[in-house]
Design an enzyme around this catalytic site. Sequence first.
Site, PDB file in Angstrom:
ATOM      1  N   MET A 175      40.818   1.690 -29.423  1.00 39.31           N
ATOM      2  CA  MET A 175      40.387   0.307 -29.174  1.00 39.31           C
ATOM      3  C   MET A 175      38.924   0.113 -29.568  1.00 39.31           C
ATOM      4  O   MET A 175      38.065   0.917 -29.230  1.00 39.31           O
ATOM      5  CB  MET A 175      40.551   0.043 -27.671  1.00 39.31           C
ATOM      6  CG  MET A 175      40.022  -1.268 -27.169  1.00 39.31           C
ATOM      7  SD  MET A 175      40.341  -1.400 -25.371  1.00 39.31           S
ATOM      8  CE  MET A 175      38.748  -1.018 -24.696  1.00 39.31           C
ATOM      9  N   SER A 198      42.922   7.646 -28.090  1.00 41.59           N
ATOM     10  CA  SER A 198      43.006   6.634 -27.051  1.00 41.59           C
ATOM     11  C   SER A 198      44.299   5.831 -27.207  1.00 41.59           C
ATOM     12  O   SER A 198      45.361   6.441 -27.330  1.00 41.59           O
ATOM     13  CB  SER A 198      41.745   5.764 -27.088  1.00 41.59           C
ATOM     14  OG  SER A 198      41.587   5.094 -25.871  1.00 41.59           O
ATOM     15  N   GLN A 199      44.249   4.476 -27.276  1.00 40.66           N
ATOM     16  CA  GLN A 199      45.509   3.730 -27.349  1.00 40.66           C
ATOM     17  C   GLN A 199      46.311   4.106 -28.602  1.00 40.66           C
ATOM     18  O   GLN A 199      47.542   3.990 -28.621  1.00 40.66           O
ATOM     19  CB  GLN A 199      45.289   2.210 -27.268  1.00 40.66           C
ATOM     20  CG  GLN A 199      44.576   1.590 -28.451  1.00 40.66           C
ATOM     21  CD  GLN A 199      44.327   0.083 -28.287  1.00 40.66           C
ATOM     22  OE1 GLN A 199      44.419  -0.460 -27.192  1.00 40.66           O
ATOM     23  NE2 GLN A 199      44.002  -0.594 -29.380  1.00 40.66           N
ATOM     24  N   ASP A 238      36.551  11.506 -17.965  1.00 38.61           N
ATOM     25  CA  ASP A 238      36.765  10.226 -18.644  1.00 38.61           C
ATOM     26  C   ASP A 238      36.392   9.052 -17.735  1.00 38.61           C
ATOM     27  O   ASP A 238      36.907   8.926 -16.632  1.00 38.61           O
ATOM     28  CB  ASP A 238      38.242  10.118 -19.045  1.00 38.61           C
ATOM     29  CG  ASP A 238      38.466   9.134 -20.170  1.00 38.61           C
ATOM     30  OD1 ASP A 238      37.846   8.048 -20.140  1.00 38.61           O
ATOM     31  OD2 ASP A 238      39.256   9.438 -21.073  1.00 38.61           O
ATOM     32  N   HIS A 249      35.442  10.118 -22.373  1.00 39.06           N
ATOM     33  CA  HIS A 249      36.507   9.684 -23.286  1.00 39.06           C
ATOM     34  C   HIS A 249      36.234  10.068 -24.750  1.00 39.06           C
ATOM     35  O   HIS A 249      35.207   9.693 -25.311  1.00 39.06           O
ATOM     36  CB  HIS A 249      36.616   8.159 -23.172  1.00 39.06           C
ATOM     37  CG  HIS A 249      37.914   7.605 -23.688  1.00 39.06           C
ATOM     38  ND1 HIS A 249      39.140   8.044 -23.248  1.00 39.06           N
ATOM     39  CD2 HIS A 249      38.159   6.647 -24.601  1.00 39.06           C
ATOM     40  CE1 HIS A 249      40.092   7.361 -23.880  1.00 39.06           C
ATOM     41  NE2 HIS A 249      39.532   6.512 -24.705  1.00 39.06           N
TER      42      HIS A 249
END
Length: 296
Positions: free
Chosen positions: A32, A106-107, A223, A279
């Site tokens: 993202m 991530s996503q 994270d 993250h």
Amino acid sequence: MMSRLSTAFVFIQAIVLCTGADPTPLVIWHGMGDSCCNPFSMGSIMRMVENEIPGIYINSLKIGDTTTADIMNGFLKPISDQITMACEIVKADANLANGFNAMGFSQGGQFLRALAQQCDGIQMHNLITFGGQHQGVYGFPKCPSSVTFCDSLRQILNTAAYRPVVQDHLVQAEYWHDPLHVNEYLSKNIFLPDINNENKVNEEYKQRLQALNKFVMVRFNNDTMVEPVASEWFGFYTPGQDEEVQSLQESDLYQTDQLGLKAMDEAGKLVFLATDGDHLQFTDEWFNANILQYLK
Ligand SMILES: *[C@@H]1O[C@H](CO)[C@@H](O)[C@H](O)[C@H]1NC(C)=O
């Protein structure tokens, strides 16, 4: 003479093909607020992999015609449309026709898993997700600094994630997983319950996921962008509250094996890796020692 020469040539060619085979290609899906080819994010990952695996072919998925479109689509383009696009890109790429490994950030991690489950006819060997949210999120405690409208995003998700207009227009709402309102999540979230086989068992999803060689999930121990961090290992809150966390193995999803994850675990296909750091923060040394083996 000619024919003996050409026989020898074919023979040598065969040896070259067998021993000097090209490395397995790699598909990357960014996270993202990022794009396929930002030199400081996916670009630097690509350079790192290319240094370690000379000659590797990498397709870092660009969802849209321009860098800006690629970034904006990560917020606004319904996930199913993004999966359809990615499926077309992968199928149209002749370099990927004989199979590939995939790394999602991530996503991009849960999107690549959806691609594996939904895109018929591709051959994904190993899937590696870095900080992916396989059980969604119930909170974005912090967003990447590149996401300027982070506070608005958080507010919409906290108040209106399951309104149809939000589901249709905000990507992050499609993996918003409210453990306090399980029925609302199951009936109104248009992405996550589907790819996790929660409402009904889609046998094709199950078979395609199990066709993976390895499904590697990387969790970032410190994270601050994903809540709960357990989602990066396919765990989540115990239904009905938002404090106690269940591991994948403790969940109904695993026990009933609706998605085939238990079978994969028992077959040694699930790999759970953890590293200290926020993250997507890892060192080249950590990557080389832990990830490289799944890209060869
Ligand atoms: C990161 O998380 C690990 C595991 O929970 C913990 O041991 C470590 O102290 C944490 N590091 C920082 C800097 O918070």
